[in-house]
Design an enzyme around this catalytic site. Sequence first.
Site, PDB file in Angstrom:
ATOM      1  N   LEU A  66       0.872  -1.173   0.000  1.00 48.48           N
ATOM      2  CA  LEU A  66       0.000   0.000   0.000  1.00 48.48           C
ATOM      3  C   LEU A  66       0.910   1.224   0.000  1.00 48.48           C
ATOM      4  CD1 LEU A  66      -2.867  -0.776   2.588  1.00 48.48           C
ATOM      5  CD2 LEU A  66      -3.006  -0.825   0.097  1.00 48.48           C
ATOM      6  N   ASP A  67       0.539   2.219  -0.776  1.00 48.29           N
ATOM      7  CA  ASP A  67       1.338   3.443  -0.830  1.00 48.29           C
ATOM      8  C   ASP A  67       1.436   4.098   0.544  1.00 48.29           C
ATOM      9  OD1 ASP A  67       1.661   3.126  -3.528  1.00 48.29           O
ATOM     10  OD2 ASP A  67       0.109   4.571  -4.083  1.00 48.29           O
ATOM     11  N   PHE A  68       2.468   4.889   0.729  1.00 49.31           N
ATOM     12  CA  PHE A  68       2.677   5.676   1.949  1.00 49.31           C
ATOM     13  C   PHE A  68       1.407   6.425   2.353  1.00 49.31           C
ATOM     14  CE2 PHE A  68       3.719  10.009   3.484  1.00 49.31           C
ATOM     15  CZ  PHE A  68       4.339   9.704   4.688  1.00 49.31           C
ATOM     16  N   THR A  70      -1.779   5.846   1.423  1.00 54.16           N
ATOM     17  CA  THR A  70      -3.016   5.059   1.416  1.00 54.16           C
ATOM     18  C   THR A  70      -3.208   4.341   2.746  1.00 54.16           C
ATOM     19  OG1 THR A  70      -2.730   4.698  -0.963  1.00 54.16           O
ATOM     20  CG2 THR A  70      -4.288   3.276   0.174  1.00 54.16           C
ATOM     21  N   ARG A 177      -4.627   5.850  -8.583  1.00 55.12           N
ATOM     22  CA  ARG A 177      -4.325   7.284  -8.609  1.00 55.12           C
ATOM     23  C   ARG A 177      -4.179   7.786 -10.041  1.00 55.12           C
ATOM     24  NH1 ARG A 177       0.616   7.553  -4.428  1.00 55.12           N
ATOM     25  NH2 ARG A 177       0.398   9.809  -4.759  1.00 55.12           N
TER      26      ARG A 177
END
Length: 293
Positions: A66-68, A70, A177
């Site tokens: 998971l992105d930073f 998110t 995104r």
Amino acid sequence: MEPASLENLSVLYQSTNYIVVNKHWDIRIDSKMWYEKQTVQSQLKHHFPELADPGTYYGFRFCHQLDFSTSGALCVALNKAAAGQAYRCFKDRRVTKAYLALVRGTVTEENLSLDFAIGKNTTEGKTHMMCTEGTEGCENPKPCQTEVTVLEYGTYDGDQVTKVLLQPLTGRTHQLRVHCSAIGHPIVGDYTYSLRTDNSPYRMMLHAYFLHIPLHNEPIHVTAPDPFVPSLDAKWAPLRCVNILEDLLKNILTKLQAAMQEEAEPEPRTSSPVESEEQRAQCQQWLCEWSLE
């Protein structure tokens, strides 16, 4: 809206093989940088030191990313065998994920299927970003699919926004995104894909809401509570409901049950596809998760 800390780790599911946590926004999963003190790995080590695997660099094997920015459901394998089983599910695209997001503007169509191919942006100053095929400097674009369903229309801090359910059918970096940005509805608070202009929200409004991993002996399906509700963020003001989230989740679960029943039916035995050396190497690297050796 409290920032991430070592203490505020929320566990959604736990067994001898897996832990699923509700990842906080603005926290990295792991980091080799000495100054990165707040990571999901350090949270897990703080709460479950006895479960850390000394044979890995970070102590825990994360089944996906998971992105930073998110938040939401993040699955962690507690041993190598469990990691291997999860890897196969992700590799074979049998994992089901659904995200919640607030996006800028009014998404006029209730349902959208997005299929923009996504590649790495090689343009100077944008090499940390991905981009859609046809963008100048787009390298190695790969097919991507995202299903979009409108949940609610409303405002965020006075600006028109739409709350949507996003279902990625593929797993490209920054896929959701990039796809939202490509249709003119970037995710609220996405500093990177707004080219550093959307910096007033306290976070990026993207949340991993639902995760299903069809493991043979331990199927995992969890939901991470919806953070985009007025009781948690007064700047979000829903004005009109189009689809009820709980109903959409029921539909997802119904489809999953049907798929699982179909898989359970005996089929004529066929030879398994041969795994390439590259795929085998990727699996081993993933399982080792930065081994100390």
